[in-house]
Design a protein around this motif. Structure first.
Motif, PDB file in Angstrom:
ATOM      1  N   GLU A  72       0.849  -1.157   0.028  1.00  0.00           N
ATOM      2  CA  GLU A  72      -0.066   0.007  -0.260  1.00  0.00           C
ATOM      3  C   GLU A  72       0.932   1.306   0.094  1.00  0.00           C
ATOM      4  N   HIS A  90       0.664   4.109  -2.913  1.00  0.00           N
ATOM      5  CA  HIS A  90       0.729   5.481  -2.705  1.00  0.00           C
ATOM      6  C   HIS A  90       1.779   6.474  -3.323  1.00  0.00           C
ATOM      7  N   TYR A 130       1.222   6.721  -6.869  1.00  0.00           N
ATOM      8  CA  TYR A 130       0.192   7.793  -7.184  1.00  0.00           C
ATOM      9  C   TYR A 130       0.988   9.333  -7.128  1.00  0.00           C
ATOM     10  N   ARG A 131       1.649   9.294  -6.142  1.00  0.00           N
ATOM     11  CA  ARG A 131       2.264  10.633  -6.059  1.00  0.00           C
ATOM     12  C   ARG A 131       3.333  11.035  -6.874  1.00  0.00           C
ATOM     13  N   ASP A 178      -6.458   8.153  -5.978  1.00  0.00           N
ATOM     14  CA  ASP A 178      -5.805   8.024  -4.596  1.00  0.00           C
ATOM     15  C   ASP A 178      -6.602   7.301  -3.797  1.00  0.00           C
ATOM     16  N   ARG A 185      -7.293   4.690  -1.106  1.00  0.00           N
ATOM     17  CA  ARG A 185      -6.363   4.282   0.271  1.00  0.00           C
ATOM     18  C   ARG A 185      -7.385   3.195   1.014  1.00  0.00           C
ATOM     19  N   LEU A 239      -0.015  10.669   5.230  1.00  0.00           N
ATOM     20  CA  LEU A 239      -0.775   9.300   5.429  1.00  0.00           C
ATOM     21  C   LEU A 239      -1.381   9.192   7.246  1.00  0.00           C
ATOM     22  N   SER A 241       0.318   5.583   9.839  1.00  0.00           N
ATOM     23  CA  SER A 241       1.234   4.796   8.997  1.00  0.00           C
ATOM     24  C   SER A 241       2.589   4.495   9.746  1.00  0.00           C
TER      25      SER A 241
END
Length: 444
Positions: free
Chosen positions: A34, A38, A41-42, A54, A56, A195, A199
């Protein structure tokens, strides 16, 4: 999306939002996957923004797994919530000098389950990384308080894209843009841009789960005492019979042996492996407390000396003040203006936390004892702090407030009437009794 121009159709209806929940059988590989998702995506969102979401939802599964399956994690969150929630906030206005004046009537309007949901959602934004609040101008006809403030399911929310998905994780499903003019008044996105603190704690909880599981297996294998039986008989059947008797003793609590048979119970000493397991678990608990609360002592850990405990308390209070300041900012910048626009609150209302210091009962008693000789304390203040109903005692005297209670002049001497009232006997009765006793001793 809209039924009419005045009241939007809410997106939190169970008939609309669809999400898949999976909070079991999680491993460190799921967490790494995960985080990698992310990061992708960034990295590529600026180029492929229209085709990437995005998402999550599976990261939220990991977060909720940590809360529901780790007792220490749960207790830390409950401790944080106890400091943020409760009767520690108020609504008021600023006077001409810029000083905040709380309004008890307006404060009572916001105190309820719905407003507590909003505060909890803002607090959780620091933990999860984001929260989407749905605020509708619905008032309960019985309590006359807000009745519709909800947290939109996080799995269906794309925080960096201000979008709600009909089906969580499905880029092709129906979408709602909460920045749309028809929805912006009713939805508040609280996005920290990160996050969230979870996280950091999730990999610790996963490591603790496997550590604790291995520790249970280790204790099952090596933790029980070893029963050692000795027999002088050379017959295998006699030895087997003794072994069977020892095995059955777990249930029967009775062992029948021969005259020369010996049974020893060897207690298992603490091994280095056991210390490693316990040390890892304690280390994880300490790190979780430090991440969320700033101090492990505020989550139940004990300190070796008083100075260390006070230092941890100061760090804890500073961390709680940071959470409170975050809640105040979101309230005054995003939520209170909407409630004013709905007509529920008056123009100029401001949300503030109480500046009162959090003290133990012992510390409050010390402060009261220090102030009472020189200051008058209102009876209502004592009642609110200690739950005691008190009234000022009239000793029948008047004059300066610094004069000793019950005195008739500036000498500080107690009057005969006050002595009789306080001790239930005349002032000179003890001396007279003592003189009479001395006289009887001399003449006996």
């Amino acid at each position: 999306m809209l039924e009419n121009k005045d009241k939007p159709k809410t997106t939190t209806s169970k008939a609309q939002l669809v999400a898949r929940f999976n909070t079991i059988c999680k491993s460190i590989d799921d967490y790494v996957s995960e985080i990698a998702r992310h990061n992708r995506y960034r990295t590529y969102t600026s180029v492929y923004n229209d085709n990437m979401i995005d998402d999550r939802s599976r990261l939220i599964d990991l977060y909720e797994m940590a809360i529901t399956q780790d007792a220490h994690m749960r207790s830390v969150i409950e401790t944080l919530e106890s400091q943020i929630m409760g009767d520690v906030y108020s609504i008021g206005k600023l006077d001409e000098n810029g000083d905040f004046k709380a309004d008890p009537y307006i404060t009572e309007k916001i105190r309820g389950n719905s407003f507590d949901t909003a505060i909890r959602g803002i607090m959780e934004a620091k933990l999860y990384g984001y929260t989407l609040l749905e605020i509708m101008p619905d008032v309960d006809p019985y309590s006359n308080k807000l009745s519709h403030i909800k947290v939109v399911e996080r799995r269906n929310v794309l925080p960096n894209q201000n979008t709600v998905l009909l089906r969580a994780g499905d880029a092709g499903s129906k979408k709602w843009d909460i920045t749309n003019k028809s929805l912006s008044d009713y939805y508040v996105m609280i996005n920290t841009g990160e996050l969230g603190l979870f996280s950091t704690t999730v990999p610790l909880v996963i490591a603790k789960k496997f550590t604790f599981g291995n520790y249970v297996n280790f204790a099952h294998t090596y933790g029980l005492p070893i029963i050692h039986g000795k027999s002088n008989s050379a017959e295998i059947n006699d030895k087997q019979e003794l072994a069977d008797s020892i095995a059955d003793a777990v249930d029967d609590r009775i062992v029948v042996t021969g005259l020369e048979d010996v049974i020893d119970i060897k207690a298992a000493a603490v091994s280095n492996s056991e210390r490693i397991y316990v040390g890892l678990i304690d280390g994880v608990n300490r790190d979780i407390s430090n991440v969320v609360l700033g101090s492990e002592s505020m989550a139940g850990a004990t300190q070796s000396y008083t100075g260390s405990t006070r230092a941890h308390q100061d760090i804890f209070r500073d961390r709680i003040n940071v959470y409170k300041r975050f809640v105040e900012n979101v309230m005054n910048e995003q939520i209170i203006p909407r409630l004013i626009k709905f007509g529920y609150l008056e123009e100029g209302c401001v949300f503030r936390y109480s500046k009162r210091l959090d003290m133990s009962t012992e510390d409050k008693v010390k402060v009261m004892s220090m102030l009472l000789p020189n200051y008058d304390i209102d009876e209502h203040e004592i009642s609110s702090e200690f739950g005691l109903t008190v009234t000022k005692k009239d000793f029948g005297g008047s004059g300066s407030s610094t004069r000793a209670i019950g005195t008739e002049d500036d000498t500080g001497k107690m009057t005969d009437a006050e002595y009789q009232k306080r001790y239930g006997k005349p002032r000179d009765v003890d001396s007279k009794i003592k003189k009479m006793a001395n006289y009887l001793v001399k003449n006996s």
